[in-house]
Motif scaffolding. Structure first.
Motif, PDB file in Angstrom:
ATOM      1  N   ASP A 327     -16.902  14.341  -4.197  1.00 13.82           N
ATOM      2  CA  ASP A 327     -15.864  14.667  -5.175  1.00 13.82           C
ATOM      3  C   ASP A 327     -14.488  14.315  -4.617  1.00 13.82           C
ATOM      4  OD1 ASP A 327     -17.544  15.557  -7.156  1.00 13.82           O
ATOM      5  OD2 ASP A 327     -17.377  17.679  -6.618  1.00 13.82           O
ATOM      6  N   THR A 328     -14.255  14.663  -3.346  1.00  9.93           N
ATOM      7  CA  THR A 328     -12.968  14.359  -2.723  1.00  9.93           C
ATOM      8  C   THR A 328     -12.771  12.866  -2.540  1.00  9.93           C
ATOM      9  OG1 THR A 328     -12.955  16.484  -1.568  1.00  9.93           O
ATOM     10  CG2 THR A 328     -11.527  14.764  -0.690  1.00  9.93           C
ATOM     11  N   ALA A 329     -13.804  12.180  -2.048  1.00  5.31           N
ATOM     12  CA  ALA A 329     -13.677  10.750  -1.779  1.00  5.31           C
ATOM     13  C   ALA A 329     -13.504   9.952  -3.068  1.00  5.31           C
ATOM     14  CB  ALA A 329     -14.897  10.254  -1.010  1.00  5.31           C
ATOM     15  N   VAL A 330     -14.406  10.139  -4.014  1.00  4.72           N
ATOM     16  CA  VAL A 330     -14.342   9.363  -5.261  1.00  4.72           C
ATOM     17  C   VAL A 330     -13.093   9.739  -6.050  1.00  4.72           C
ATOM     18  CG1 VAL A 330     -15.526   8.754  -7.404  1.00  4.72           C
ATOM     19  CG2 VAL A 330     -16.851   9.186  -5.329  1.00  4.72           C
ATOM     20  N   GLY A 331     -12.777  11.035  -6.093  1.00  2.40           N
ATOM     21  CA  GLY A 331     -11.583  11.466  -6.813  1.00  2.40           C
ATOM     22  C   GLY A 331     -10.318  10.868  -6.231  1.00  2.40           C
ATOM     23  N   SER A 332     -10.243  10.787  -4.904  1.00  2.00           N
ATOM     24  CA  SER A 332      -9.066  10.206  -4.264  1.00  2.00           C
ATOM     25  C   SER A 332      -8.946   8.721  -4.578  1.00  2.00           C
ATOM     26  CB  SER A 332      -9.136  10.416  -2.750  1.00  2.00           C
ATOM     27  OG  SER A 332      -9.087  11.794  -2.425  1.00  2.00           O
ATOM     28  N   ALA A 333     -10.067   7.997  -4.529  1.00  4.22           N
ATOM     29  CA  ALA A 333     -10.044   6.574  -4.874  1.00  4.22           C
ATOM     30  C   ALA A 333      -9.613   6.384  -6.331  1.00  4.22           C
ATOM     31  CB  ALA A 333     -11.415   5.952  -4.636  1.00  4.22           C
ATOM     32  N   LEU A 334     -10.126   7.241  -7.199  1.00  2.00           N
ATOM     33  CA  LEU A 334      -9.779   7.158  -8.618  1.00  2.00           C
ATOM     34  C   LEU A 334      -8.287   7.415  -8.829  1.00  2.00           C
ATOM     35  CD1 LEU A 334     -10.816   6.864 -11.518  1.00  2.00           C
ATOM     36  CD2 LEU A 334     -11.434   9.291 -11.468  1.00  2.00           C
ATOM     37  N   MET A 335      -7.747   8.397  -8.121  1.00  2.00           N
ATOM     38  CA  MET A 335      -6.321   8.688  -8.250  1.00  2.00           C
ATOM     39  C   MET A 335      -5.477   7.521  -7.745  1.00  2.00           C
ATOM     40  SD  MET A 335      -3.925  10.742  -9.245  1.00  2.00           S
ATOM     41  CE  MET A 335      -4.680  12.358  -9.484  1.00  2.00           C
ATOM     42  N   LEU A 336      -5.900   6.885  -6.664  1.00  2.00           N
ATOM     43  CA  LEU A 336      -5.144   5.748  -6.133  1.00  2.00           C
ATOM     44  C   LEU A 336      -5.090   4.598  -7.139  1.00  2.00           C
ATOM     45  CD1 LEU A 336      -6.354   5.914  -2.451  1.00  2.00           C
ATOM     46  CD2 LEU A 336      -3.970   5.979  -3.185  1.00  2.00           C
ATOM     47  N   VAL A 337      -6.189   4.366  -7.825  1.00  2.00           N
ATOM     48  CA  VAL A 337      -6.182   3.328  -8.870  1.00  2.00           C
ATOM     49  C   VAL A 337      -5.216   3.719  -9.979  1.00  2.00           C
ATOM     50  CG1 VAL A 337      -7.563   2.119 -10.598  1.00  2.00           C
ATOM     51  CG2 VAL A 337      -8.537   2.592  -8.350  1.00  2.00           C
ATOM     52  N   ALA A 338      -5.288   4.967 -10.402  1.00  2.00           N
ATOM     53  CA  ALA A 338      -4.421   5.434 -11.484  1.00  2.00           C
ATOM     54  C   ALA A 338      -2.945   5.378 -11.089  1.00  2.00           C
ATOM     55  CB  ALA A 338      -4.804   6.860 -11.875  1.00  2.00           C
ATOM     56  N   MET A 339      -2.662   5.509  -9.780  1.00  2.00           N
ATOM     57  CA  MET A 339      -1.283   5.474  -9.296  1.00  2.00           C
ATOM     58  C   MET A 339      -0.810   4.057  -8.980  1.00  2.00           C
ATOM     59  SD  MET A 339      -0.052   8.508  -9.516  1.00  2.00           S
ATOM     60  CE  MET A 339      -0.988   8.479 -11.059  1.00  2.00           C
ATOM     61  N   GLY A 340      -1.573   3.050  -9.390  1.00  2.00           N
ATOM     62  CA  GLY A 340      -1.090   1.679  -9.275  1.00  2.00           C
ATOM     63  C   GLY A 340      -1.581   0.906  -8.075  1.00  2.00           C
ATOM     64  N   GLU A 341      -2.697   1.319  -7.462  1.00  2.00           N
ATOM     65  CA  GLU A 341      -3.275   0.583  -6.344  1.00  2.00           C
ATOM     66  C   GLU A 341      -4.689   0.152  -6.717  1.00  2.00           C
ATOM     67  OE1 GLU A 341      -2.334   1.648  -2.353  1.00  2.00           O
ATOM     68  OE2 GLU A 341      -1.062   3.305  -2.989  1.00  2.00           O
ATOM     69  N   PRO A 342      -4.811  -0.897  -7.516  1.00  2.00           N
ATOM     70  CA  PRO A 342      -6.101  -1.261  -8.122  1.00  2.00           C
ATOM     71  C   PRO A 342      -7.171  -1.683  -7.124  1.00  2.00           C
ATOM     72  CG  PRO A 342      -4.467  -2.994  -8.477  1.00  2.00           C
ATOM     73  CD  PRO A 342      -3.727  -1.813  -7.934  1.00  2.00           C
ATOM     74  N   ALA A 343      -6.793  -2.088  -5.918  1.00  2.00           N
ATOM     75  CA  ALA A 343      -7.810  -2.533  -4.962  1.00  2.00           C
ATOM     76  C   ALA A 343      -8.786  -1.418  -4.610  1.00  2.00           C
ATOM     77  CB  ALA A 343      -7.142  -3.068  -3.696  1.00  2.00           C
ATOM     78  N   TYR A 344      -8.346  -0.161  -4.733  1.00  2.00           N
ATOM     79  CA  TYR A 344      -9.245   0.961  -4.449  1.00  2.00           C
ATOM     80  C   TYR A 344     -10.341   1.099  -5.500  1.00  2.00           C
ATOM     81  CZ  TYR A 344      -6.250   2.583  -0.659  1.00  2.00           C
ATOM     82  OH  TYR A 344      -5.551   2.675   0.525  1.00  2.00           O
ATOM     83  N   GLY A 345     -10.198   0.393  -6.613  1.00  2.00           N
ATOM     84  CA  GLY A 345     -11.251   0.422  -7.625  1.00  2.00           C
ATOM     85  C   GLY A 345     -12.562  -0.131  -7.120  1.00  2.00           C
ATOM     86  N   GLU A 346     -12.519  -0.954  -6.072  1.00  2.00           N
ATOM     87  CA  GLU A 346     -13.758  -1.441  -5.461  1.00  2.00           C
ATOM     88  C   GLU A 346     -14.646  -0.277  -5.037  1.00  2.00           C
ATOM     89  OE1 GLU A 346     -15.252  -3.179  -1.254  1.00  2.00           O
ATOM     90  OE2 GLU A 346     -13.288  -3.890  -1.904  1.00  2.00           O
ATOM     91  N   LEU A 347     -14.037   0.765  -4.459  1.00  2.00           N
ATOM     92  CA  LEU A 347     -14.825   1.914  -4.022  1.00  2.00           C
ATOM     93  C   LEU A 347     -15.497   2.610  -5.201  1.00  2.00           C
ATOM     94  CD1 LEU A 347     -12.481   3.543  -1.347  1.00  2.00           C
ATOM     95  CD2 LEU A 347     -14.624   2.300  -0.940  1.00  2.00           C
ATOM     96  N   VAL A 348     -14.765   2.754  -6.302  1.00  2.00           N
ATOM     97  CA  VAL A 348     -15.354   3.381  -7.484  1.00  2.00           C
ATOM     98  C   VAL A 348     -16.548   2.562  -7.966  1.00  2.00           C
ATOM     99  CG1 VAL A 348     -14.918   4.220  -9.818  1.00  2.00           C
ATOM    100  CG2 VAL A 348     -13.099   4.338  -8.097  1.00  2.00           C
TER     101      VAL A 348
END
Length: 403
Positions: A327-348
């Motif tokens: 929950d912490t890992a995926v949620g953090s990656a999701l928040m990073l994408v939402a905050m304008g860092e799309p490269a973290y979408g790879e993790l999702v």
């Protein structure tokens, strides 16, 4: 209680810039997971600027940079009895000799100047396992402890069993202790998810990546564009490599956090994951666009700036993977994408493809992969192994062939 704890912790971090106070009333619980991260973000940004101005570079042919990754390597090598000497992050003769002894004992090609990523990843996976309960359970130390870890990975025996008996202590602050944030008590193992439980009782990504690293070792190195024969395994390799990279990044950031103990950071990140759990759970039923919209609304309701939320998320991404809390890992990656860092979408995308922390949905995973890679093509900054310029091509080729 969460708000009370955070108020005290913010006071302890008075050196940082003031935390934004405006937020909708119904966002209080979310702030509980994010306010400390916002303060931490200011401290991180300030200290990173200082580091840039005073950093120096030594020239070594080793593939390990003379930074936190070098220090992590030295720490793990010393822990398992390979004697890399003083932990300073500078990769010299002593560290290279220790790497060669490690390589020889593991059956890897012996060359201290060529410490392959899969060799580093396996060493760090073993170290995380050992320090999170594996050593206490096996009652072994040094190289025998490392070999015990390898044996468990090879046989598929339950690595999850070891940390169950020795979950980390988590600070608990009662109302009577409100005047002193340094007063703590040991929490029960239920205070945080088990380190290898996958967050909510799901499969363990730590176990999975240990097995992947072992297979990579057997294969003689990571899959490349020229030798790829199993695209699914290639994606799994890149998933675990990105995970390790995110952990290393986050641990470097955590070194700059002042006024909070690692256990306090862990507790806050666990709360952060709890707040994002509904959005993580919805990933398997919502399109990428719908998922981002939900998280952006949550971020807006928090009253915190995108920079604060991004700083929080980078630290908690590492902590989530460190604890195997999805929950912490995926949620953090999701928040990073939402905050304008799309490269973290790879993790999702990886999580949706393999079903760690979410229900497996390969069709939705492709949306996240494609958006992340398209952003890189358009000039977005790479966040995982940016020096490997052919990595996006490998990911895209593996995506296409795995469908």
């Amino acid at each position: 209680m969460i708000i009370r704890l955070l108020t005290m912790l913010v006071a302890a971090l008075s050196f940082a810039a003031a935390v934004p106070q405006t937020a909708r009333a119904d966002a209080g619980d979310f702030i509980g997971g994010a306010v400390v991260g916002g303060v931490v973000g200011y401290a991180i940004g300030k200290d990173q600027q200082k580091k840039k101005s005073r950093s120096t570079t030594r020239t070594y042919r080793s593939t390990i940079p003379s930074t936190s990754q070098g220090a992590q390597t030295q720490t793990a090598l010393n822990y398992f009895g390979y004697n890399a000497g003083r932990v300073d992050g500078q990769v010299g003769h002593g560290t290279r000799s220790a790497i060669e002894r490690y390589q020889a004992s593991m059956g890897y090609p012996v060359n201290g100047y060529d410490f392959q990523p899969y060799q580093y990843d396996f060493l760090m996976q073993a170290y995380y396992w050992a320090t999170s309960g594996g050593q206490a359970t096996t009652q072994l130390s040094g190289q025998p402890l490392l070999m015990a870890y390898r044996q468990q990975v090879q046989t598929g025996s339950a690595l999850a069993a070891a940390p169950q008996a020795a979950a980390p202590a988590v600070p608990v602050i009662t109302p009577q202790e409100a005047d002193d944030v340094t007063e703590t008590t040991e929490a029960s193992t239920a205070s945080l998810p088990s380190l290898f439980s996958g967050g909510a009782g799901g499969p363990s990504l730590a176990n999975r990546c240990s097995g992947v690293m072992l297979q990579t070792s057997t294969n003689g190195g990571y899959t490349t564009l020229s030798n790829m024969s199993d695209p699914d395994f290639a994606l799994s390799e890149q998933f675990c490599l990105a995970r390790s990279y995110a952990m290393a990044q986050g641990e470097e950031l955590m070194q700059d956090i002042q006024g909070l103990t690692p256990d306090q950071v862990a507790a806050q990140c666990a709360s952060y994951g709890d707040m994002l759990a509904p959005q993580v759970g919805a990933l398997s039923i919502n399109s990428k666009s719908e998922a981002e919209t939900q998280v952006r609304k949550l971020a807006l309701d928090s009253g915190l700036s995108p920079a604060d939320l991004a700083a929080t998320s980078k630290v908690c991404l590492a902590m989530g993977y460190r604890q195997d809390n999805m929950d912490t890992a995926v949620g953090s990656a999701l928040m990073l994408v939402a905050m304008g860092e799309p490269a973290y979408g790879e993790l999702v995308g990886h999580h949706l493809r393999e079903g760690f922390g979410v229900q497996a949905r390969r069709d939705l995973a492709m949306q996240w992969y494609d958006a992340s890679l398209s952003a890189l093509d358009a000039g977005s900054q790479a966040v995982f192994l940016p020096s490997q310029t052919d990595r996006p091509q490998l990911l895209r080729a593996a995506m296409v062939q795995s469908q």
